[in-house]
Structure formats: structure tokens, C-alpha cells
Design a protein around this motif. Structure first.
Motif, PDB file in Angstrom:
ATOM      1  N   HIS A 120     -28.142  24.500  -5.452  1.00  0.00           N
ATOM      2  CA  HIS A 120     -27.916  23.491  -4.415  1.00  0.00           C
ATOM      3  C   HIS A 120     -29.078  23.438  -3.425  1.00  0.00           C
ATOM      4  O   HIS A 120     -29.379  22.366  -2.876  1.00  0.00           O
ATOM      5  N   GLY A 121     -29.733  24.565  -3.206  1.00  0.00           N
ATOM      6  CA  GLY A 121     -30.931  24.525  -2.376  1.00  0.00           C
ATOM      7  C   GLY A 121     -32.005  23.654  -3.010  1.00  0.00           C
ATOM      8  O   GLY A 121     -32.663  22.844  -2.334  1.00  0.00           O
ATOM      9  N   LEU A 122     -32.171  23.780  -4.324  1.00  0.00           N
ATOM     10  CA  LEU A 122     -33.137  22.942  -5.036  1.00  0.00           C
ATOM     11  C   LEU A 122     -32.696  21.487  -5.070  1.00  0.00           C
ATOM     12  O   LEU A 122     -33.536  20.582  -5.067  1.00  0.00           O
ATOM     13  N   ASP A 123     -31.385  21.258  -5.101  1.00  0.00           N
ATOM     14  CA  ASP A 123     -30.876  19.882  -5.015  1.00  0.00           C
ATOM     15  C   ASP A 123     -31.383  19.191  -3.756  1.00  0.00           C
ATOM     16  O   ASP A 123     -31.527  17.962  -3.717  1.00  0.00           O
ATOM     17  N   ILE A 124     -31.635  19.986  -2.737  1.00  0.00           N
ATOM     18  CA  ILE A 124     -32.118  19.457  -1.455  1.00  0.00           C
ATOM     19  C   ILE A 124     -33.641  19.405  -1.404  1.00  0.00           C
ATOM     20  O   ILE A 124     -34.234  18.376  -1.089  1.00  0.00           O
ATOM     21  N   THR A 125     -34.282  20.528  -1.726  1.00  0.00           N
ATOM     22  CA  THR A 125     -35.729  20.638  -1.485  1.00  0.00           C
ATOM     23  C   THR A 125     -36.585  19.886  -2.488  1.00  0.00           C
ATOM     24  O   THR A 125     -37.656  19.385  -2.131  1.00  0.00           O
ATOM     25  N   VAL A 126     -36.143  19.802  -3.743  1.00  0.00           N
ATOM     26  CA  VAL A 126     -36.972  19.124  -4.759  1.00  0.00           C
ATOM     27  C   VAL A 126     -37.120  17.631  -4.471  1.00  0.00           C
ATOM     28  O   VAL A 126     -38.243  17.121  -4.418  1.00  0.00           O
ATOM     29  N   PRO A 127     -36.030  16.871  -4.281  1.00  0.00           N
ATOM     30  CA  PRO A 127     -36.221  15.438  -4.014  1.00  0.00           C
ATOM     31  C   PRO A 127     -36.916  15.153  -2.686  1.00  0.00           C
ATOM     32  O   PRO A 127     -37.548  14.103  -2.532  1.00  0.00           O
ATOM     33  N   LEU A 128     -36.811  16.086  -1.743  1.00  0.00           N
ATOM     34  CA  LEU A 128     -37.511  15.901  -0.466  1.00  0.00           C
ATOM     35  C   LEU A 128     -38.991  16.274  -0.570  1.00  0.00           C
ATOM     36  O   LEU A 128     -39.759  16.048   0.368  1.00  0.00           O
ATOM     37  N   GLY A 129     -39.379  16.863  -1.702  1.00  0.00           N
ATOM     38  CA  GLY A 129     -40.772  17.233  -1.894  1.00  0.00           C
ATOM     39  C   GLY A 129     -41.240  18.339  -0.966  1.00  0.00           C
ATOM     40  O   GLY A 129     -42.415  18.367  -0.576  1.00  0.00           O
ATOM     41  N   LEU A 130     -40.352  19.279  -0.649  1.00  0.00           N
ATOM     42  CA  LEU A 130     -40.699  20.321   0.306  1.00  0.00           C
ATOM     43  C   LEU A 130     -41.539  21.441  -0.301  1.00  0.00           C
ATOM     44  O   LEU A 130     -42.139  22.229   0.419  1.00  0.00           O
ATOM     45  N   GLY A 131     -41.564  21.535  -1.620  1.00  0.00           N
ATOM     46  CA  GLY A 131     -42.411  22.525  -2.274  1.00  0.00           C
ATOM     47  C   GLY A 131     -41.915  23.952  -2.152  1.00  0.00           C
ATOM     48  O   GLY A 131     -42.684  24.895  -2.358  1.00  0.00           O
ATOM     49  N   ARG A 132     -40.650  24.144  -1.822  1.00  0.00           N
ATOM     50  CA  ARG A 132     -40.129  25.514  -1.714  1.00  0.00           C
ATOM     51  C   ARG A 132     -40.043  26.158  -3.084  1.00  0.00           C
ATOM     52  O   ARG A 132     -39.553  25.561  -4.043  1.00  0.00           O
ATOM     53  N   ARG A 133     -40.521  27.395  -3.183  1.00  0.00           N
ATOM     54  CA  ARG A 133     -40.455  28.143  -4.427  1.00  0.00           C
ATOM     55  C   ARG A 133     -39.425  29.255  -4.291  1.00  0.00           C
ATOM     56  O   ARG A 133     -39.507  30.085  -3.383  1.00  0.00           O
ATOM     57  N   VAL A 134     -38.455  29.251  -5.160  1.00  0.00           N
ATOM     58  CA  VAL A 134     -37.456  30.311  -5.180  1.00  0.00           C
ATOM     59  C   VAL A 134     -38.117  31.569  -5.719  1.00  0.00           C
ATOM     60  O   VAL A 134     -38.783  31.528  -6.758  1.00  0.00           O
ATOM     61  N   PRO A 135     -37.989  32.711  -5.046  1.00  0.00           N
ATOM     62  CA  PRO A 135     -38.612  33.951  -5.535  1.00  0.00           C
ATOM     63  C   PRO A 135     -38.208  34.263  -6.972  1.00  0.00           C
ATOM     64  O   PRO A 135     -37.053  34.060  -7.373  1.00  0.00           O
ATOM     65  N   GLU A 136     -39.163  34.775  -7.728  1.00  0.00           N
ATOM     66  CA  GLU A 136     -38.948  35.031  -9.147  1.00  0.00           C
ATOM     67  C   GLU A 136     -37.763  35.947  -9.402  1.00  0.00           C
ATOM     68  O   GLU A 136     -36.989  35.727 -10.348  1.00  0.00           O
ATOM     69  N   GLU A 137     -37.585  36.983  -8.584  1.00  0.00           N
ATOM     70  CA  GLU A 137     -36.498  37.922  -8.839  1.00  0.00           C
ATOM     71  C   GLU A 137     -35.144  37.249  -8.704  1.00  0.00           C
ATOM     72  O   GLU A 137     -34.181  37.611  -9.399  1.00  0.00           O
ATOM     73  N   ARG A 138     -35.043  36.239  -7.851  1.00  0.00           N
ATOM     74  CA  ARG A 138     -33.777  35.504  -7.723  1.00  0.00           C
ATOM     75  C   ARG A 138     -33.559  34.605  -8.934  1.00  0.00           C
ATOM     76  O   ARG A 138     -32.449  34.499  -9.455  1.00  0.00           O
ATOM     77  N   LEU A 139     -34.623  33.952  -9.383  1.00  0.00           N
ATOM     78  CA  LEU A 139     -34.492  33.102 -10.568  1.00  0.00           C
ATOM     79  C   LEU A 139     -34.047  33.910 -11.773  1.00  0.00           C
ATOM     80  O   LEU A 139     -33.200  33.463 -12.560  1.00  0.00           O
ATOM     81  N   ARG A 140     -34.586  35.105 -11.935  1.00  0.00           N
ATOM     82  CA  ARG A 140     -34.225  35.924 -13.086  1.00  0.00           C
ATOM     83  C   ARG A 140     -32.743  36.298 -13.055  1.00  0.00           C
ATOM     84  O   ARG A 140     -32.093  36.391 -14.101  1.00  0.00           O
TER      85      ARG A 140
END
Length: 204
Positions: A120-140
Motif C-alpha cells: 500500500h505504501g507503493l500504491d501511494i509513492t509509485v504513481p506520485l513519482g516519489l522514487g521511494r525505494r523499499v529496503p531490500e531486506e523488507r522486500l525479501r
């Protein structure tokens, strides 16, 4: 096992606090911008993210009954109602104040709780073009939640497709290869449609 549990809880808390900071920095226009959740603005997504903190089990059961037992209908109704009733400050603060709240989805445990916040964080940041990168350890951690039942629940159309991350070692499925940043492929696995210019399809 205890160490792993603690690590996931710490990841959940960090994700919620960081997203609260993101929300604090948004303009009124950005709060009303479309998200990757069909039919929801950023405001509805953010309100939905705090639903588990604000609704007890009993109240949630009652709201589900009022929605005819349809989970999607209930979450949509509550997100719209809460987005209209709560201020931007209240919504962001709910995430920050509940960084260590033990809420988890009905299935999936702590990794699913982290997945709920990350996606849901990406649902917000991606379309807004904020460029936030989720830390790799969280993605894993969240990638552990990607399985056939996930794709079915979120109606991801990935039959005959292999997702292959370009920025870390992860793949899922088989068939025609779809490459891109791991967090964008995660969105595809959760049934989202990416804005133009994200994730590149190549034949395997």
C-alpha cells in the motif's frame, strides 16, 4: 525463530514510521491524486492502512456482516468513509503511533502484515513519482507471501509469466519473462497495474 520474528516486527515498525513521514510531506493535491488501488485516491489508501488499528475484531466482524460478508466491499466502504472523516494529520499519525501494533491480516502472519504496509505504501509513492525505494531486506520478507493464493486473491494476471527482478536475486513463475525492479514486480504479483514506463517485458 524468535530472532526472525523480532526482525519482521522491527521491519513493520520502520515501514509504518517511514510511510507516516511520507504522508506528512504530501500536498493536498497529492492526497487527492489517484493511487494504484483502482478507484482509491492516496487518501483512501492511507486511511485503509490504519483500519486494523482503529477497528476491533468485533467491530470489524460487524462491518463485514453489514457488507454481506464481502471483504472487498467492506474495505472499500470503510476506506471511503474514514478518508472523509479523518484529517491528513490523523491518518499519518495513526501509522506512526501504531508502528508496533500487533495487527496482522487473517492469513500470512507478520510477513503478510509487512506486505500490507509495503504494497500500500507503493500504491501511494509509485504513481506520485516519489522514487521511494523499499529496503531490500523488507522486500525479501514480503516476497515470502507471493504464492498462487496471493495471485488469485488479488486477481493478478500472470499466467505463463516469469517475474524476474533486476536489482536483487528473485524470480517467480515460469514462461515469458517480465523484468524490472523488485518492488515493481511485487506490485504486479499483488494485482496492480503499473504506470507507463515501469517494468519491461522480454521474451524468455
Amino acid at each position: 525463530m524468535e530472532s526472525t520474528t523480532v526482525d519482521v516486527r522491527a521491519a513493520v515498525a520502520s515501514e509504518r514510521r517511514e510511510l507516516a513521514d511520507v504522508l506528512d510531506g504530501l500536498t493536498e493535491a497529492q492526497w487527492d491524486a489517484p493511487s494504484l488501488c483502482a478507484g482509491w485516491r492516496v487518501r483512501e489508501v492511507a486511511a485503509h492502512m490504519s483500519q486494523g488499528f482503529r477497528y476491533s475484531f468485533g467491530r470489524t466482524a460487524l462491518e463485514l456482516a453489514r457488507s454481506g460478508g464481502n471483504l472487498h466491499r467492506m474495505t472499500d466502504r470503510l476506506a471511503r468513509r474514514d478518508a472523509a472523516a479523518l484529517s491528513r494529520l490523523e491518518i499519518a499519525q495513526a501509522l506512526r503511533d501504531n508502528a508496533h501494533h500487533p495487527w496482522k491480516p487473517p492469513v500470512g502472519g507478520l510477513p503478510a502484515a509487512l506486505g500490507h504496509d509495503v504494497v500500500h505504501g507503493l500504491d501511494i509513492t509509485v504513481p506520485l513519482g516519489l522514487g521511494r525505494r523499499v529496503p531490500e531486506e523488507r522486500l525479501r520478507i514480503v516476497f515470502r507471501t507471493v504464492q498462487p493464493s496471493t495471485l488469485r486473491f488479488f486477481k493478478a494476471k500472470l499466467e505463463g509469466v516469469e517475474l524476474r527482478a533486476t536489482d536483487l536475486e528473485w524470480s517467480y513463475g515460469s514462461g515469458r519473462t517480465l523484468t524490472g525492479p523488485a518492488q515493481e514486480l511485487l506490485l504486479l504479483a499483488y494485482g496492480r497495474e503499473l504506470p507507463a514506463g515501469h517494468a519491461t517485458a522480454t521474451l524468455s
